[in-house]
Design a protein around this motif. Structure first.
Motif, PDB file in Angstrom:
ATOM      1  N   HIS A   1       0.833  -1.209   0.000  1.00 22.83           N
ATOM      2  CA  HIS A   1       0.000   0.000   0.000  1.00 22.83           C
ATOM      3  C   HIS A   1       0.866   1.257   0.000  1.00 22.83           C
ATOM      4  CE1 HIS A   1      -4.201  -1.281   0.268  1.00 22.83           C
ATOM      5  NE2 HIS A   1      -3.783  -2.304   0.983  1.00 22.83           N
ATOM      6  N   LEU A   2       1.904   1.280   0.840  1.00 27.96           N
ATOM      7  CA  LEU A   2       2.760   2.461   0.912  1.00 27.96           C
ATOM      8  C   LEU A   2       3.586   2.637  -0.350  1.00 27.96           C
ATOM      9  CD1 LEU A   2       4.028   2.471   4.622  1.00 27.96           C
ATOM     10  CD2 LEU A   2       2.372   3.982   3.550  1.00 27.96           C
TER      11      LEU A   2
ATOM     12  N   ARG B   1       2.483   2.313  -3.276  1.00 29.79           N
ATOM     13  CA  ARG B   1       1.632   3.023  -4.236  1.00 29.79           C
ATOM     14  C   ARG B   1       1.449   4.485  -3.845  1.00 29.79           C
ATOM     15  NH1 ARG B   1      -1.900  -1.592  -2.935  1.00 29.79           N
ATOM     16  NH2 ARG B   1      -1.097  -3.374  -4.128  1.00 29.79           N
ATOM     17  N   SER B   2       1.397   4.721  -2.533  1.00 29.34           N
ATOM     18  CA  SER B   2       1.224   6.089  -2.029  1.00 29.34           C
ATOM     19  C   SER B   2       1.698   6.162  -0.589  1.00 29.34           C
ATOM     20  CB  SER B   2      -0.247   6.517  -2.110  1.00 29.34           C
ATOM     21  OG  SER B   2      -0.438   7.745  -1.422  1.00 29.34           O
TER      22      SER B   2
ATOM     23  N   SER C   1       1.029   8.145   1.612  1.00 33.68           N
ATOM     24  CA  SER C   1      -0.010   8.595   2.549  1.00 33.68           C
ATOM     25  C   SER C   1      -1.186   7.627   2.625  1.00 33.68           C
ATOM     26  CB  SER C   1      -0.523   9.984   2.144  1.00 33.68           C
ATOM     27  OG  SER C   1      -1.120   9.933   0.854  1.00 33.68           O
ATOM     28  N   SER C   2      -1.072   6.469   1.964  1.00 32.06           N
ATOM     29  CA  SER C   2      -2.215   5.559   1.854  1.00 32.06           C
ATOM     30  C   SER C   2      -2.701   5.056   3.210  1.00 32.06           C
ATOM     31  CB  SER C   2      -1.860   4.369   0.966  1.00 32.06           C
ATOM     32  OG  SER C   2      -0.802   3.618   1.530  1.00 32.06           O
ATOM     33  N   LEU C   3      -1.778   4.870   4.170  1.00 33.75           N
ATOM     34  CA  LEU C   3      -2.187   4.361   5.474  1.00 33.75           C
ATOM     35  C   LEU C   3      -2.672   5.464   6.404  1.00 33.75           C
ATOM     36  CD1 LEU C   3       0.438   1.550   6.206  1.00 33.75           C
ATOM     37  CD2 LEU C   3      -1.691   1.481   4.904  1.00 33.75           C
TER      38      LEU C   3
ATOM     39  N   LYS D   1      -5.067   7.553   5.303  1.00 34.61           N
ATOM     40  CA  LYS D   1      -6.412   7.875   4.818  1.00 34.61           C
ATOM     41  C   LYS D   1      -7.477   7.116   5.608  1.00 34.61           C
ATOM     42  CE  LYS D   1      -4.753   8.904   0.158  1.00 34.61           C
ATOM     43  NZ  LYS D   1      -4.800   8.541  -1.288  1.00 34.61           N
TER      44      LYS D   1
ATOM     45  N   ASP E   1      -9.880   5.310   4.657  1.00 32.44           N
ATOM     46  CA  ASP E   1     -10.263   3.981   4.185  1.00 32.44           C
ATOM     47  C   ASP E   1      -9.156   2.936   4.386  1.00 32.44           C
ATOM     48  OD1 ASP E   1      -8.463   4.878   2.333  1.00 32.44           O
ATOM     49  OD2 ASP E   1      -9.680   4.383   0.563  1.00 32.44           O
ATOM     50  N   ALA E   2      -8.086   3.308   5.089  1.00 30.56           N
ATOM     51  CA  ALA E   2      -6.979   2.368   5.307  1.00 30.56           C
ATOM     52  C   ALA E   2      -7.445   1.141   6.089  1.00 30.56           C
ATOM     53  CB  ALA E   2      -5.824   3.057   6.031  1.00 30.56           C
TER      54      ALA E   2
ATOM     55  N   LYS F   1      -9.179  -1.172   3.581  1.00 27.69           N
ATOM     56  CA  LYS F   1      -8.258  -1.785   2.623  1.00 27.69           C
ATOM     57  C   LYS F   1      -7.387  -2.861   3.279  1.00 27.69           C
ATOM     58  CE  LYS F   1      -7.894   2.075  -0.626  1.00 27.69           C
ATOM     59  NZ  LYS F   1      -6.995   3.081  -1.251  1.00 27.69           N
TER      60      LYS F   1
END
Length: 305
Positions: free
Chosen positions: A29-30, A32-33, A35-37, A39, A41-42, A45
């Motif tokens: 996940h990280l 890809r982005s 800041s993904s964790l 957000k 919706d983390a 996901k």
């Protein structure tokens, strides 16, 4: 890798031990982005609660797979990259040995783990003794700095043996409490009976030679040296870690593994005795990561290493 009392971290795991799937999921996940964790919706996901998301972020840093900015490290990409990683889904037990080394040599993010595997030498102990000893060490080394609370140190000490011990399953225990950490496979800590635990020096036939070699070369690279006394590999000197205590190796097994390592890389490594001191010499520049690539290549070929 070098301990500094000005760069420490305690209690950032949210009391959760590292679990199967967390490193792969979190890293992908990280990747890809960054800041993904962070957000909302983390949790959806990753399929975990909010505190577990924070714990996953912490363990990725403690394992040196991402940096403080949540960016994947070169080593993280080498192992866990979804497309080209050597072991992106943590399927090889060698990766667990590697993860253990990365945690125990990361004093700035996993200070208590660095202390336990490099500075704590009592083979049999209780959780209370471990907590007390950790508190004493913190008071000794962090004279001028801000110290963690007693409760934080207790959580760290309890999590160490919980993360490395295999569970004794009870019908009354909730499922979440019996999901062992992958590090329990290494058997570096076990229950000794009653309230006691043990972490003894032993021969570790399950520790792959090239993972051991990665640890040795990483230490030499960090210290910027091409020669190292065998004693410095067996015992943690000054503020540096050492493979001997981190992997809980006996002196005989450490020497045996070094000899096996030299046999596999005779052009790069040699053991010599100089003035009565046995030392390991790096004869030609060899990146620690090369040993990792060699291990996984041999492993895919079905060669026992």
């Amino acid at each position: 890798m070098k301990f500094s009392p000005k760069q420490t971290a305690f209690g950032r795991h949210e009391t959760f031990a590292l679990r199967y799937g967390w490193l792969s999921k979190g890293f992908h996940h990280l990747s890809r982005s960054a800041s993904s964790l962070d957000k909302d919706d983390a949790t959806v996901k990753l399929g975990v609660g909010k505190n577990m998301v924070l714990s996953i972020k912490y363990w990725l840093k403690a394992c040196q797979l991402v940096d403080v900015s949540n960016q994947p490290t070169e080593l993280g990409r080498l192992i866990f990259d979804e497309d080209d990683g050597l072991d992106p889904y943590l399927e090889d037990e060698a990766t667990i040995w590697l993860i253990h080394w990365l945690i125990a040599t990361n004093p700035s993010q996993a200070t208590s783990w660095f202390w336990f595997f490099n500075k704590y030498h009592k083979p049999v102990f209780t959780s209370l003794e471990l907590t007390t000893a950790l508190g004493d060490w913190v008071r000794d080394v962090m004279v001028d700095g801000k110290r963690p609370s007693a409760g934080t140190l207790k959580n760290d000490a309890q999590l160490i043996h919980r993360m490395y011990c295999q569970s004794v399953i009870s019908n009354r225990m909730p499922l979440e409490e019996v999901l062992d950490s992958p590090l329990s496979l290494l058997r570096l800590v076990s229950q000794a009976g009653g309230k006691e635990f043990q972490s003894r020096l032993a021969a570790r036939p399950g520790l792959p030679i090239r993972i051991f070699g990665f640890a040795v070369l990483s230490l030499m690279k960090e210290r910027k040296i091409k020669t190292i006394p065998l004693d410095d590999l067996m015992y943690s000197r000054a503020e540096f870690p050492a493979p001997g205590p981190v992997f809980r190796l006996t002196e005989n097994d450490l020497i045996t593994k070094l000899e096996q390592l030299v046999m596999k890389y005779p052009k790069a490594l040699e053991i010599r005795e100089t003035a009565g001191i046995h030392q390991l010499y790096l004869l030609q520049s060899t990146a620690p990561e090369k040993l990792l690539q060699d291990h996984y290549e041999k492993s895919q070929e079905g060669v026992v290493v």
